[in-house]
Design a protein around this motif. Structure first.
Motif, PDB file in Angstrom:
ATOM      1  N   LYS A  73      -9.797   7.011 -20.586  1.00 27.22           N
ATOM      2  CA  LYS A  73     -10.110   6.096 -19.483  1.00 27.22           C
ATOM      3  C   LYS A  73      -9.143   4.910 -19.482  1.00 27.22           C
ATOM      4  N   VAL A  74      -8.827   4.424 -20.683  1.00 24.61           N
ATOM      5  CA  VAL A  74      -7.904   3.288 -20.804  1.00 24.61           C
ATOM      6  C   VAL A  74      -6.534   3.664 -20.251  1.00 24.61           C
ATOM      7  N   ASN A  77      -6.562   3.552 -16.540  1.00 17.44           N
ATOM      8  CA  ASN A  77      -6.592   2.173 -16.042  1.00 17.44           C
ATOM      9  C   ASN A  77      -5.266   1.451 -16.253  1.00 17.44           C
ATOM     10  N   VAL A 133     -11.072  -3.731 -24.208  1.00 17.39           N
ATOM     11  CA  VAL A 133     -11.497  -2.972 -23.028  1.00 17.39           C
ATOM     12  C   VAL A 133     -13.015  -2.878 -22.974  1.00 17.39           C
ATOM     13  N   ASP A 134     -13.520  -2.597 -21.780  1.00 16.21           N
ATOM     14  CA  ASP A 134     -14.936  -2.339 -21.591  1.00 16.21           C
ATOM     15  C   ASP A 134     -15.274  -0.964 -22.158  1.00 16.21           C
ATOM     16  N   SER A 137     -16.417   1.682 -19.069  1.00 19.71           N
ATOM     17  CA  SER A 137     -15.472   2.088 -18.029  1.00 19.71           C
ATOM     18  C   SER A 137     -14.028   2.188 -18.511  1.00 19.71           C
ATOM     19  N   SER A 139     -12.109  -0.319 -18.519  1.00 16.97           N
ATOM     20  CA  SER A 139     -11.354  -1.328 -17.778  1.00 16.97           C
ATOM     21  C   SER A 139     -10.779  -2.361 -18.738  1.00 16.97           C
TER      22      SER A 139
END
Length: 306
Positions: A73-74, A77, A133-134, A137, A139
């Protein structure tokens, strides 16, 4: 007689009022005690702060579990290809319930830092990046490149993965830091050089704060003939928190152990007798927080080598 009865009645009335007030005071005190007890039951006692960060560099407890699902995911993003990430040189750790931290190594193909013709044979350039990061998500909350840890694939100096310590370190009662080290070494049998650089950083106001940056916790220097003859000086350290604070952060106590080893390979044909020399020396250093970071002067003096 009548006055006596009236006076006695007044005394009894005052005593009764006083007893009633005492009962009320005791009841109120008991209620406050119960409320205080309940609050402390609901709010667990704070764990005692751990003073020892590491005893020596051979006994590090590191977190080697990379969260690859979150890393995917990172990468999305960051708008980079997942395949561009050097996984064996990427680390992660959970910072709190909502936030994770990554030390990311990214391959930059055909990137040239200058116009030197020699760089044509150095290969890909690898960048080291810090990320908060979150955890849900992926993010990006905060990010920063570390140019000091960037390197070319084929250059003589090697950079290891940044190993994150398993436990967060408490810089004070309210500030948790992430600690990690990276080893830099020479790929040579003749030049004996390696160094472990230690960093403590944290997330504050959605920014990365480097409270201790690249402190040398292990250092080796020396030379060898590529066989059994060499001389080598080594610095090994341990690190812990002092009970004293400067500008709100605990002082850092560093113990330094220097050792010198010299070995000469025996040569029977030339009647050279083999020998080994070992010497040691101990020192210590205190690092204080100046309101922004822990201050230290890099000391590259040799204690034994000339």
């Amino acid at each position: 007689m009548k006055k006596y009865i009236i006076l006695s009645g007044m005394v009894m009335f005052l005593i009764s009022c006083n007893q009633s007030q005492n009962i009320k005071n005791k009841a109120l005190a008991a209620e406050q005690d119960q409320d205080f007890f309940s609050q402390n039951e609901a709010r667990p006692a704070r764990k005692p702060l751990k003073k020892l960060i590491f005893k020596n560099t051979d006994q590090f407890e590191t977190d080697e579990n990379l969260d690859r699902a979150l890393l995917s995911k990172v990468a999305s993003n960051l708008n980079i290809r997942y395949a561009s990430i050097k996984l064996n040189e990427t680390s992660s750790i959970n910072y709190n319930d909502k936030t994770a931290f990554f030390v990311l190594t990214i391959a930059e193909h055909n990137k040239k830092m200058s116009k030197s013709a020699d760089e044509e044979e150095l290969g890909d350039y690898f960048q080291r990046k810090y990320l908060f990061v979150d955890r849900e998500s992926g993010s990006i909350i905060a990010e920063e490149f570390d140019d000091n840890l960037g390197y070319y694939d084929n250059e003589a100096i090697r950079f290891s993965k940044s190993h994150i310590l398993k436990d967060l370190v408490q810089l004070n009662e309210d500030t948790s830091g992430i600690a990690f080290y990276t080893e830099v070494s020479a790929s040579s049998r003749i030049v004996l050089y390696s160094e472990q650089k230690f960093t403590i950083l944290a997330l504050a106001d959605n920014e990365i704060k480097k409270y201790l940056y690249e402190y040398p916790i292990r250092l080796t220097n020396g030379d060898s003939n590529g066989s059994g003859t060499f001389q080598l000086e080594t610095l090994e350290t341990g690190m812990s928190f002092s009970g004293h604070k400067t500008h709100g952060f605990f002082d850092l106590i560093v113990t330094k152990n220097f050792s010198y080893e010299e070995a000469v390979e025996g040569d029977l044909e030339n009647e050279i007798e083999g020998k080994t020399v070992l010497q040691t020396k101990k020192e210590s250093q205190k690092l204080r927080f100046n309101g922004k970071e822990y201050v230290f002067n890099r000391d590259d003096r040799h204690r034994f080598l000339e």
